[in-house]
Structures are given as C-alpha cells and as structure tokens.
Design an enzyme around this catalytic site. Sequence first.
Site, mmCIF file in Angstrom:
data_model
loop_
_atom_site.group_PDB
_atom_site.id
_atom_site.type_symbol
_atom_site.label_atom_id
_atom_site.label_comp_id
_atom_site.label_asym_id
_atom_site.label_seq_id
_atom_site.Cartn_x
_atom_site.Cartn_y
_atom_site.Cartn_z
ATOM 1 N N TYR A 159 13.487 -2.022 -7.933
ATOM 2 C CA TYR A 159 13.686 -3.686 -8.275
ATOM 3 C C TYR A 159 12.702 -4.054 -9.126
ATOM 4 O O TYR A 159 11.863 -3.638 -9.736
ATOM 5 C CB TYR A 159 14.036 -4.411 -7.025
ATOM 6 C CG TYR A 159 15.448 -3.740 -6.016
ATOM 7 C CD1 TYR A 159 16.529 -3.706 -6.859
ATOM 8 C CD2 TYR A 159 14.903 -3.373 -4.928
ATOM 9 C CE1 TYR A 159 17.438 -2.909 -6.008
ATOM 10 C CE2 TYR A 159 16.114 -2.867 -4.268
ATOM 11 C CZ TYR A 159 17.201 -2.708 -4.700
ATOM 12 O OH TYR A 159 18.402 -1.945 -4.094
ATOM 13 N N TYR B 22 32.625 -0.070 -10.255
ATOM 14 C CA TYR B 22 30.909 -0.280 -9.726
ATOM 15 C C TYR B 22 31.222 -0.846 -8.155
ATOM 16 O O TYR B 22 30.294 -0.056 -7.509
ATOM 17 C CB TYR B 22 30.428 -1.405 -10.362
ATOM 18 C CG TYR B 22 29.283 -2.011 -9.754
ATOM 19 C CD1 TYR B 22 28.202 -1.169 -10.040
ATOM 20 C CD2 TYR B 22 29.075 -3.307 -8.920
ATOM 21 C CE1 TYR B 22 26.841 -1.614 -9.263
ATOM 22 C CE2 TYR B 22 28.099 -3.669 -8.459
ATOM 23 C CZ TYR B 22 27.020 -2.900 -8.693
ATOM 24 O OH TYR B 22 25.654 -3.323 -8.148
ATOM 25 N N SER C 229 22.608 0.654 -4.536
ATOM 26 C CA SER C 229 22.132 0.783 -5.992
ATOM 27 C C SER C 229 21.719 2.056 -6.062
ATOM 28 O O SER C 229 21.163 2.528 -7.227
ATOM 29 C CB SER C 229 21.160 -0.268 -6.044
ATOM 30 O OG SER C 229 21.808 -1.515 -6.448
ATOM 31 N N VAL D 88 20.149 -1.548 -1.477
ATOM 32 C CA VAL D 88 20.001 -2.546 -0.463
ATOM 33 C C VAL D 88 20.895 -2.086 1.108
ATOM 34 O O VAL D 88 20.595 -2.861 1.754
ATOM 35 C CB VAL D 88 20.786 -3.979 -0.750
ATOM 36 C CG1 VAL D 88 20.175 -4.623 -2.068
ATOM 37 C CG2 VAL D 88 22.196 -3.807 -1.184
ATOM 38 N N LYS E 56 23.282 3.876 -8.863
ATOM 39 C CA LYS E 56 23.099 3.711 -10.422
ATOM 40 C C LYS E 56 22.504 4.724 -10.862
ATOM 41 O O LYS E 56 22.703 4.856 -12.268
ATOM 42 C CB LYS E 56 22.244 2.263 -10.292
ATOM 43 C CG LYS E 56 22.712 0.912 -10.040
ATOM 44 C CD LYS E 56 21.833 -0.188 -9.901
ATOM 45 C CE LYS E 56 22.537 -1.606 -9.956
ATOM 46 N NZ LYS E 56 22.775 -2.006 -8.649
HETATM 47 O O1 DON Z 1 25.952 -5.586 -6.823
HETATM 48 C C1 DON Z 1 25.560 -5.854 -5.649
HETATM 49 O O2 DON Z 1 25.509 -6.878 -5.359
HETATM 50 C C2 DON Z 1 25.138 -4.806 -4.837
HETATM 51 N N1 DON Z 1 26.243 -4.021 -4.084
HETATM 52 C C3 DON Z 1 24.161 -3.948 -5.537
HETATM 53 C C4 DON Z 1 23.395 -2.910 -4.659
HETATM 54 C C5 DON Z 1 22.004 -2.834 -4.810
HETATM 55 O O3 DON Z 1 21.442 -2.046 -4.036
HETATM 56 C C6 DON Z 1 21.057 -3.794 -5.413
HETATM 57 N N2 DON Z 1 20.887 -3.116 -6.740
HETATM 58 N N3 DON Z 1 20.039 -3.006 -7.689
#
Ligand code: DON
Length: 304
Positions: free
Chosen positions: A240, A188, A63, A258, A66
């Site tokens: 988050y 994405y 993320s 994450v 983002k």
């Molecule tokens: O979209 C997802 O499930 C993850 N790959 C997102 C990654 C993440 O770090 C969470 N995001 N805000």
Amino acid sequence: MDYGGVLEKIYTAIQPTLGQGEVADYIPELASVSPSHFGMAVVTVKGDVHTIGDASIGFSIQSISKLFALVLALQAEGDTLWTRVGREPSGTPFNSLVQLEHEQGKPRNPFINAGVLVVTDILCTRFAVPENALSEFLQRLSGTPSIHYNRRVERSERRHSDRNSAMAHFMKSFGNLRNPVDQVLDAYCRHCAIEMNCVELARAVSFLANHGRIPATGEEVLDISRSKRLSALMLTCGTYDAAGDFAFRVGLPAKSGVGGGIVAVIPGECGICVWSPRLAESGNSFSGTLALEMLTTLTGRSIF
Ligand code: DON
C-alpha cells in the site's frame, strides 16, 4: 539458516503485540475473524518447510490475490499489459480514485485496486471462466488442489464494491476496460475471497525466490527477467501507501492484504507468509510486519 529457531524467537517476541491494530471491517464478513491469530511459514527453495503458530489455518487472501492475478495476466498477455497499467508507487490509498482522472484512466500500478481491475479485465478476456482461473493457478503453484474461495466473503465483498465499481466504470469511460464492469467485479471479488493458509501461500510465492521456477517441479512460471521485475514491483508498490517504510523496516519484496496476510520473498532462498488479522493504519498486518522485520534483522537476510 536455522529458520525454525528464528520463527520460535519471533513467535515469543510478537505475543505482547497481538492486541495492537484493528481488524478490517469495511467488508462486514472480514470482521468476523478472530483477531488474535498469528501464523508464519517459511518454505525454502530446497523444499524445507518451517512453521509457527496458526500457519495451517486458512484466511482471506484479499489483495495478495493481486500479485498472482498479475502473474497470470503477464503469462497470458505479456508486456503489452504495461500499456494499460503503470509501474510507479501511487502514494495514495489502495482504493483511491483521485489519480485516475489526472492520468486518463491508466492506474499507477497493478497492486492498487484500479490496477488490478485492469489486470482482471485482461483475465476476463483471456480465460473462459475467469472467476476460477486464479484459484486453479494457486492450486498449481501451491500443490494444494483443495484451495477454494469463501462464498460468504465473496458475497459480502460484492455487496460493498461501490467504490471499485466507480473506478471500473471510470476506467471504462477512458477505454481501459474491455469487458462488462459486472463481470470484472465478479472475478475480482472472488479472487479476494480465496482462502489459503501461510504454508500454501509461502509455497505459492516461492517461485519468485527461485528465478521464476516452481522449486518442487522446476516448472517455469515467469522467466528470470519478469520474475525480477515482479519482485521489484512488490518492493515499491506491494504494501500500500507504506511501501517505503516497509522497505526500510523489512527490506524484502512483499504483498499484503487486508485479511492480515503478507507474502514476502528472500531471493534465492525462500518464500514466506505471515498472518495476523489486526492491521496497522497503513492497512498492513501490525504484528505481521513486525515479524518480518524481526526475521530480516535476526537472519541478516534481506535484499540490501
Ligand atoms: O477491494 C477491496 O475493497 C478489498 N477486498 C481489497 C483487499 C485488499 O487487501 C486491499 N488492497 N489493496
């Protein structure tokens, strides 16, 4: 400021914490990382680079992408972007669907999944090959032409994107997604699967510490006003559902992922990246958050 000495102290202090927290495993390929890594890098606006631990090992930026996707979309689209995405903390998990119905398909902010799907939709409209636009942008920001995405993580991510797919279809039903859902999800997932190390990420974010200009070249990425606004969004929405606690403990604009990475900025001074894969319940790196907390405590540098 003796950032080298400060990083040494942090490194010693966080060692006993490296077993705490859990590696993200809801995307199987993310679970394959060795959990006890810890790396940290500080890149000052003057160009000094300070590192400790595994700062040159690449990891999945997840993320953190983002943040950079938003910068690229702001460059391409300007402030009309804000008619489609809000700027308030969500108070819900990053992949939550519940607010979307109440708020007619307009995501609370660009750092939750629904928000970045709209941002990615903008990139799909604006770029001929949207899947590669972000890695090329990151190559420029970090001065590292070798930055690439991990195909295995990308595929794993894509295979487990049912929830993101649901969100995207839902927003499309409100007219807030213009391109085919599959195209947006492909881009994405590829963005999340980009791999970078702490030095590259600290360098890539350092323009935010320098009023929107890349310190090494002087190139303007965002104007001063947008740079300030982006940092404000990082503070309020970048970590988050724990952004309040993160601001309380660390006091810096930051964006986490994450994969265990967190980028942060000390305005006027430096870009920072810390990486440690085990996550606290909030989804933020357990030892990484602790390390940033120590950094601002030991240096007295924060935005407050
Ligand atoms: O979209 C997802 O499930 C993850 N790959 C997102 C990654 C993440 O770090 C969470 N995001 N805000």
